[in-house]
Design a protein around this motif. Structure first.
Motif, PDB file in Angstrom:
ATOM      1  N   GLU A  32       4.763   1.988  -0.246  1.00  0.00           N
ATOM      2  CA  GLU A  32       5.320   0.671   0.056  1.00  0.00           C
ATOM      3  C   GLU A  32       6.471   0.748   1.065  1.00  0.00           C
ATOM      4  O   GLU A  32       7.358  -0.107   1.078  1.00  0.00           O
ATOM      5  CB  GLU A  32       5.734  -0.065  -1.216  1.00  0.00           C
ATOM      6  N   ARG A  75      -3.600   0.411  -2.538  1.00  0.00           N
ATOM      7  CA  ARG A  75      -2.502  -0.259  -3.226  1.00  0.00           C
ATOM      8  C   ARG A  75      -2.357   0.378  -4.606  1.00  0.00           C
ATOM      9  O   ARG A  75      -3.107   0.077  -5.545  1.00  0.00           O
ATOM     10  CB  ARG A  75      -2.776  -1.755  -3.290  1.00  0.00           C
ATOM     11  N   SER A 113       0.834  -1.198   0.000  1.00  0.00           N
ATOM     12  CA  SER A 113       0.000   0.000   0.000  1.00  0.00           C
ATOM     13  C   SER A 113       0.875   1.255   0.000  1.00  0.00           C
ATOM     14  O   SER A 113       2.064   1.217   0.343  1.00  0.00           O
ATOM     15  CB  SER A 113      -0.905   0.024   1.231  1.00  0.00           C
ATOM     16  N   GLY A 159       2.608  -5.538   4.481  1.00  0.00           N
ATOM     17  CA  GLY A 159       2.775  -4.185   3.974  1.00  0.00           C
ATOM     18  C   GLY A 159       1.669  -3.733   3.052  1.00  0.00           C
ATOM     19  O   GLY A 159       1.840  -2.780   2.290  1.00  0.00           O
ATOM     20  N   ASP A 198       0.285   1.880   5.330  1.00  0.00           N
ATOM     21  CA  ASP A 198       1.670   2.166   4.969  1.00  0.00           C
ATOM     22  C   ASP A 198       2.252   3.091   6.032  1.00  0.00           C
ATOM     23  O   ASP A 198       1.676   4.137   6.346  1.00  0.00           O
ATOM     24  CB  ASP A 198       1.751   2.809   3.587  1.00  0.00           C
ATOM     25  N   THR A 227       6.217   0.260   4.329  1.00  0.00           N
ATOM     26  CA  THR A 227       6.114  -0.856   5.267  1.00  0.00           C
ATOM     27  C   THR A 227       6.489  -2.163   4.600  1.00  0.00           C
ATOM     28  O   THR A 227       7.115  -3.035   5.218  1.00  0.00           O
ATOM     29  CB  THR A 227       4.700  -0.919   5.869  1.00  0.00           C
TER      30      THR A 227
END
Length: 369
Positions: free
Chosen positions: A41, A172, A38, A270, A274, A43
């Motif tokens: 990105e 996402r 998400s 992830g 985020d 995370t």
């Protein structure tokens, strides 16, 4: 230089080999759906960075002439301290879909977690055999949620895994940019009747500015999942109850108070918030908060046997393995998924022995730096 393809699953030397091969065979939009996270990105990336930062203090002068990898997960023996994570729509990457990955899990002696958004019905997957857990997304239609639990029980599932970190799907951006839609042959096989069935085709309708899958789940999933829902679920089923998506130690303690049997420390790979903490960074505090009163599993970013060892050393009972199974499935169907699990078993055995551990239980005594 272009990365070489993977001619045979047996030629893979690490799980990353399957990743590169899957990227070369999947359509770009499907690859993005499988691998993306998400937001920007951060995370998604942090999961790997944090795992790589954990250094194990190995022990020496111990007899490791015989190293075993078996473990207990939710009170049942498994050949590895690993379960297959719940992942939606396996048929996106291979026609055999969840049939193939469930057979691979059975052969490897590990639990297979079938998703609410499986592209194969619960009942068909449990017929494969092996240990099957059912992952539940709480739906807007509460009765349908409870009916899914009853179906899972009747089909022979051994646990209910309630995902608690998806009131709606995270943004996402890869999917939004691709205007991602499910192909016609892939459907949410477990929720295609009743009220949810009316929204099922939404995932197949291309949108000008959104992921059709996100639109579908937004219509189907309930943002009103609360601790009272967990209480209702605990009263409904006698199966082991697992909460997946726990990061805060306070939430882990509350789960124990409500009779939950295990928590999965997870940021959804992830794919949800985020900026969320990396799962491995959240693990030690959750383990301390639980104090042995329930099992703790780790999910998100696991890419090899050393990662499993890291999780065990930090107090986890085991891990959930997600994307690598889809990589193997995409490359070579059931044989590819089996090769992923076989390779992981070899890597874990190697990591245990080289760290001075002859068993999974021994790994819990390792220190990390």
């Amino acid at each position: 230089m272009e990365e070489p393809g993977l001619e045979e699953p047996a030629t893979a030397l690490c799980l990353g080999d399957f990743e590169r091969a899957a990227a070369s065979v999947l359509p770009p939009d499907v690859w993005d759906f499988v691998t993306g996270g998400s937001g920007d990105e951060s995370t998604l990336d942090a999961n790997r960075t944090a795992l790589d930062r954990v250094r194990v203090v190995s022990r020496v002068l111990r007899d490791v002439s015989r190293v075993t990898t078996d473990a207990s997960l939710l009170g049942r023996r498994a050949d590895l301290p690993v379960a297959v994570a719940p992942i939606a729509y396996h048929r996106l990457v291979h026609p055999d879909g969840e049939f193939a990955t469930a057979r691979a899990a059975k052969a490897a002696g590990v639990p297979f977690t079938v998703s609410t958004l499986s592209s194969v019905p619960i009942e068909a997957i449990t017929q494969v055999g092996g240990t099957v857990w059912f992952q539940l997304y709480w739906l807007r239609d509460t009765e349908q949620s409870l009916d899914l639990v009853r179906r899972a029980e009747d089909a022979g599932c051994r646990a209910i895994v309630l995902t608690v970190d998806v009131p709606w799907m995270g943004r996402r951006l890869r999917d939004v940019r691709n205007r991602f839609t499910l192909p016609g042959h892939v459907r949410a096989a477990n929720i295609t009747t009743g009220a949810a069935g009316a929204t099922g085709t939404t995932a197949h309708r291309r949108s000008a500015d959104a992921s059709a899958v996100a639109v579908h789940t937004g219509q189907a999933f309930s943002p009103s999942l609360t601790w009272s829902s967990v209480t209702a679920l605990r009263r409904l089923t006698s199966l082991p109850l697992v909460l997946k998506g726990v990061l805060a130690p306070e939430d882990a303690r509350r789960a124990i108070e409500l009779g939950v049997d295990a928590v999965v420390v997870s940021n959804h790979g992830g794919r949800q918030l985020d900026g969320a903490v990396a799962s491995i960074d959240a693990l030690p505090e959750v383990v301390r908060a639980v104090g042995g009163e329930c099992e703790v599993l780790l999910d998100s970013g696991v890419r090899g046997g050393t990662d499993v060892l890291r999780a065990l050393a930090l107090g986890a009972s085991g891990v959930l393995l997600g994307r690598p199974l889809l990589w193997g499935l995409a490359v070579a169907g059931e044989a590819g998924a089996r090769a992923v699990l076989d390779l992981l078993a070899d890597e874990l055995r190697d990591a245990l022995g080289l760290s001075g551990c002859d068993s999974v239980a021994a790994a819990a005594g390792l220190r990390t730096a």
